[in-house]
Design an enzyme around this catalytic site. Structure first.
Site, short mmCIF file in Angstrom:
data_model
loop_
_atom_site.label_atom_id
_atom_site.label_comp_id
_atom_site.label_asym_id
_atom_site.label_seq_id
_atom_site.Cartn_x
_atom_site.Cartn_y
_atom_site.Cartn_z
N HIS A 179 0.87 -1.18 0.00
CA HIS A 179 0.00 0.00 0.00
C HIS A 179 0.91 1.23 0.00
O HIS A 179 1.98 1.23 0.62
CB HIS A 179 -0.91 0.00 1.23
N GLU B 241 1.10 4.02 1.49
CA GLU B 241 1.58 4.57 2.77
C GLU B 241 2.79 3.79 3.27
O GLU B 241 3.75 4.36 3.80
CB GLU B 241 0.49 4.46 3.85
N ARG C 17 6.68 4.96 3.63
CA ARG C 17 7.37 4.88 4.92
C ARG C 17 8.68 4.10 4.82
O ARG C 17 9.70 4.49 5.38
CB ARG C 17 6.42 4.25 5.94
N ARG C 18 8.66 3.00 4.10
CA ARG C 18 9.90 2.23 3.93
C ARG C 18 10.92 3.04 3.13
O ARG C 18 12.12 2.97 3.38
CB ARG C 18 9.62 0.88 3.25
N LYS D 178 -1.26 0.83 11.21
CA LYS D 178 0.18 1.08 11.12
C LYS D 178 0.49 2.55 11.41
O LYS D 178 1.44 2.87 12.12
CB LYS D 178 0.72 0.68 9.76
N ARG E 172 0.33 3.27 15.01
CA ARG E 172 1.54 2.76 15.66
C ARG E 172 2.72 3.73 15.48
O ARG E 172 3.46 4.01 16.43
CB ARG E 172 1.85 1.38 15.09
N LYS F 164 16.80 -6.17 15.84
CA LYS F 164 15.56 -5.49 16.20
C LYS F 164 15.30 -5.58 17.71
O LYS F 164 14.94 -4.60 18.36
CB LYS F 164 14.38 -6.08 15.43
#
Ligand code: ZN
Length: 523
Positions: A111, A113, A117-118, A323, A326, A491
Site C-alpha cells: 500500500h 503509505e 514509509r519504507r 500502522k 503505531r 531489532k
C-alpha cells in the site's frame, strides 16, 4: 520548493524542540500540490497506472525546514520555509500469507503509505551515513550520547496520502441531506461502498457475499459527477475540517457502531442522520470483536484493529490506519534505526488528498485509539498529530480516473505495480509488482537482483553498511556491547523501542498480528 508563510497563532507540532512555538508554515493544498508535481515529474512511467484503465494510490513524506523562531520576531513576520519531498510511494496491493518468505526479500505490504514509509527509512539511513561517516550536511546532528544522533531542531516531517488510510479511518458515516463535497459515490462492478482505493479489496464474488439484501436502497444509487447528493455525503467532513482536538476518550476498544458514534462523538448536527457508512475491505483481526454486518451504518464496529484483504489468501498485514497509529507512538523509523537515534522520528502532520474523509474518524483511528497509552520509555509519547485535508484530487486516483474515462470499455482496475522513491543519490527508484522488482521471473526469485531496495533484507543491508563504515569505538552502546547476528536480534536489541512497542500492545493493540519470529532470522 521555498515559499513564504506567516506565523499563525496555532499550537506547534508536538515536538517543541525549537526555542519557541513553531509557526504553521504550510497549507494542506501546498503539500498535496508539491506531492502531485513530484509524482508527475520524478516518477517514471513504468509502474504508473495505464491511462483510462488503472488507478493507484499515492503517499509521501515531506520535509519542512524552517528558521529557528526568535523571541524578538513579530508574529506576522513572514517566515521562509523549504518544503521537500524526501520519500514517495505508490501501490494498492498486499501479498497473502502463503507468499511470505523467510529471507526478508519480498515486500509483504505494498500500500502506498507503507511504501512511502519504507522509502523514508531508506532516506533516513542515507542521512545517517552523511552525518556519521561523510561529515556532510545532514538532517542529523550529534546527540548527547556516544554514537547517537538527533534531528536538527528546525525540521519536521509531514506525511501526505492521496486518500484516507484503509481500515478504521475509512469507516466513515454518510449523513443524509447534505451537500456532497467530494467525489461522487459510484457503485458498479468494481466500486462499492468501500472507499478505500485498496487494490485487492473486492471481487464481484466476495462482494456479493457481503451485500446485504436488506441494505439501504440508496446503495444502489449512482451519482454522477456534479450531482448534489441528497442521500450521500462524505460523512462528517464538513463538521470538522479544522482540527477539532481529540475526542477519543472512551472510544478505544469500543463496541460503538458508527451510527452511535456519530451521534455521541462526531458532533453531527441533530438534523443529519447517519444513513450508511463507507466500508473497509479490511477484516477485524482474530481476538477482536467482529463486525456486526448489519444493514447500513451498523455494518462495522469502529476502533478495531484490522488486517488488509488479500486476493484469495489471507494476509498478515495490518491496515494502514493501524500502522499509522503505531507510528504515532513508536515513530516511523522502525526498530533498527533506533540504534542510532536519541529520539524516535515522529510525523508532525498528516495531509489527506480530496476523497471521502471525516476529521473525527481520522482522529479516532490515528490518535484516539492510543491516547491513553501510559508508561512509555523516555523520548516516546503519543503525539498530537495534526490531521488535515486538502481540496486537491490526485489525478490517478480511482475517483479521478473513473470520472475521466466516462464510458470507456473494460473494467477500471487498480495498478498492480508499486513505485518507491527516496531522496538518495544511488538508484532512488524501485518499481515492484507482487513484492519483487518488476520483471522478476519465477526463476529469478532468490537472486540479488530480485530484491526491492526497500525490502527488509535490503534495508538491513544498508543498516549493516552504515555500521561497518563507522569505527567501532564510535558505535552506540546497544551495538558495541553485544554481539548481534540476525535481523531479529538487531531489532530486539533496540530495547527502548521494544519496551514502547510492548506497552502499546498491552494497552491498546493487544491483537496486533505479528509475523512469526522465523520470518526474521535472516542475516
Ligand atoms: Zn492501506
Amino acid at each position: 520548493m521555498t515559499s513564504c508563510a506567516h506565523y499563525s497563532p496555532y499550537a506547534p507540532p508536538s515536538r517543541s524542540r525549537a526555542s519557541a512555538p513553531a509557526p504553521t508554515m504550510w497549507t494542506p493544498d501546498e503539500i498535496a500540490q508539491l506531492c502531485y508535481k513530484h509524482y508527475e515529474i520524478r516518477l517514471p512511467k513504468q509502474g504508473k497506472p495505464e491511462p483510462n484503465r488503472e488507478w493507484t494510490l499515492l503517499a509521501a513524506v515531506v520535509k519542512i525546514q524552517f528558521p529557528i523562531y526568535e523571541a524578538s520576531d513579530t508574529p506576522d513576520k513572514p517566515v521562509h520555509v523549504t518544503k521537500e519531498v524526501v520519500s514517495m510511494g505508490t501501490g494498492t496491493k498486499c501479498i497473502g500469507q502463503s507468499k511470505m518468505r523467510k529471507s526478508g526479500d519480498i515486500l509483504n505490504d505494498s500500500h502506498a503509505e507503507v511504501i512511502a514509509r519504507r522509502s523514508f527509512q531508506r532516506y533516513l539511513l542515507y542521512q545517517l551515513q552523511l552525518a556519521a561517516t561523510l561529515n556532510k550536511e545532514s538532517i542529523f546532528v550529534p546527540g548527547t550520547q556516544r554514537g547517537l544522533w538527533k534531528l536538527r531542531p528546525n525540521l519536521l516531517f509531514v506525511f501526505f496520502s492521496s486518500h484516507t488510510p484503509c481500515g478504521d479511518a475509512s469507516i466513515i458515516p454518510m449523513l443524509e441531506f447534505e451537500e456532497q463535497p467530494c467525489c461522487p459515490v459510484i457503485r458498479d462492478q468494481d466500486s462499492s461502498l468501500s472507499l478505500e482505493d485498496s487494490g485487492n479489496v473486492k471481487t464481484p464474488e466476495n462482494e456479493r457475499k457481503h451485500e446485504d439484501p436488506d441494505g439501504p436502497v440508496t446503495k444502489k444509487m449512482r451519482l454522477e459527477p456534479g450531482t448534489p447528493a441528497r442521500f450521500f455525503t462524505n460523512g462528517t467532513a464538513q463538521h470538522g475540517k479544522q482540527d477539532s482536538g481529540s475526542f477519543a476518550s472512551g472510544v478505544r476498544g469500543s463496541n460503538l457502531t458508527v451510527e452511535r458514534l456519530a451521534d455521541v462523538a462526531c458532533g453531527a448536527p441533530r438534523s443529519a442522520t447517519v444513513v450508511d457508512i463507507y466500508r473497509t475491505g479490511a477484516k477485524c483481526v482474530p481476538g477482536e470483536a467482529e463486525d456486526l454486518r448489519k444493514p447500513g451504518a451498523a455494518y462495522h464496529q469502529v476502533g478495531l484493529l484490522r488486517v488488509k484483504p488479500g486476493r484469495g489468501d489471507r494476509t498478515c498485514s495490518m491496515s494502514c490506519s493501524d500502522k499509522m497509529a503505531r507510528w504515532n507512538v513508536l515513530g516511523c523509523q522502525g526498530a533498527l534505526l533506533m540504534h542510532f537515534l536519541e529520539e524516535p522520528i515522529y510525523l508532525s502532520a498528516v495531509v489527506i488528498g480530496k476523497c471521502p474523509y471525516s476529521q473525527e474518524v481520522m482522529q479516532r483511528a490515528l490518535i484516539g485509539r492510543c491516547q491513553n497509552v501510559l508508561a512509555l520509555p523516555k523520548g516516546y509519547g503519543v503525539q498530537e498529530l495534526k490531521i488535515q485535508q486538502s481540496d486537491l484530487l490526485f489525478e490517478q486516483s480511482r475517483c479521478a480516473v473513473q470520472t475521466k474515462r466516462a464510458d470507456s470499455p473494460g473494467r477500471l482496475v487498480p495498478c498492480g505495480a508499486a513505485i518507491s522513491w527516496a531522496a538518495v543519490p544511488e538508484q532512488p527508484l524501485d518499481v515492484t509488482a507482487n513484492g519483487f522488482p518488476q520483471g522478476t521471473t519465477k526463476k529469478g526469485i532468490g537472486s540479488l537482483q530480485a530484491r526491492s531496495r526497500i525490502s527488509k533484507v535490503e534495508l538491513f543491508r544498508s543498516f549493516q553498511k552504515l555500521l561497518s563504515s563507522i569505527s567501532e569505538d564510535k558505535w552506540p552502546d546497544s551495538l558495541r556491547l553485544q554481539k548481534l547476528d540476525t535481523y531479529q536480534e538487531h531489532k530486539e536489541a533496540a530495547s527502548a523501542y521494544q519496551e514502547a512497542w510492548s506497552a502499546l500492545r498491552k494497552q491498546a493493540f493487544a491483537s496486533w498480528i505479528r509475523n512469526p519470529p522465523d520470518y526474521h532470522q535472516f542475516k
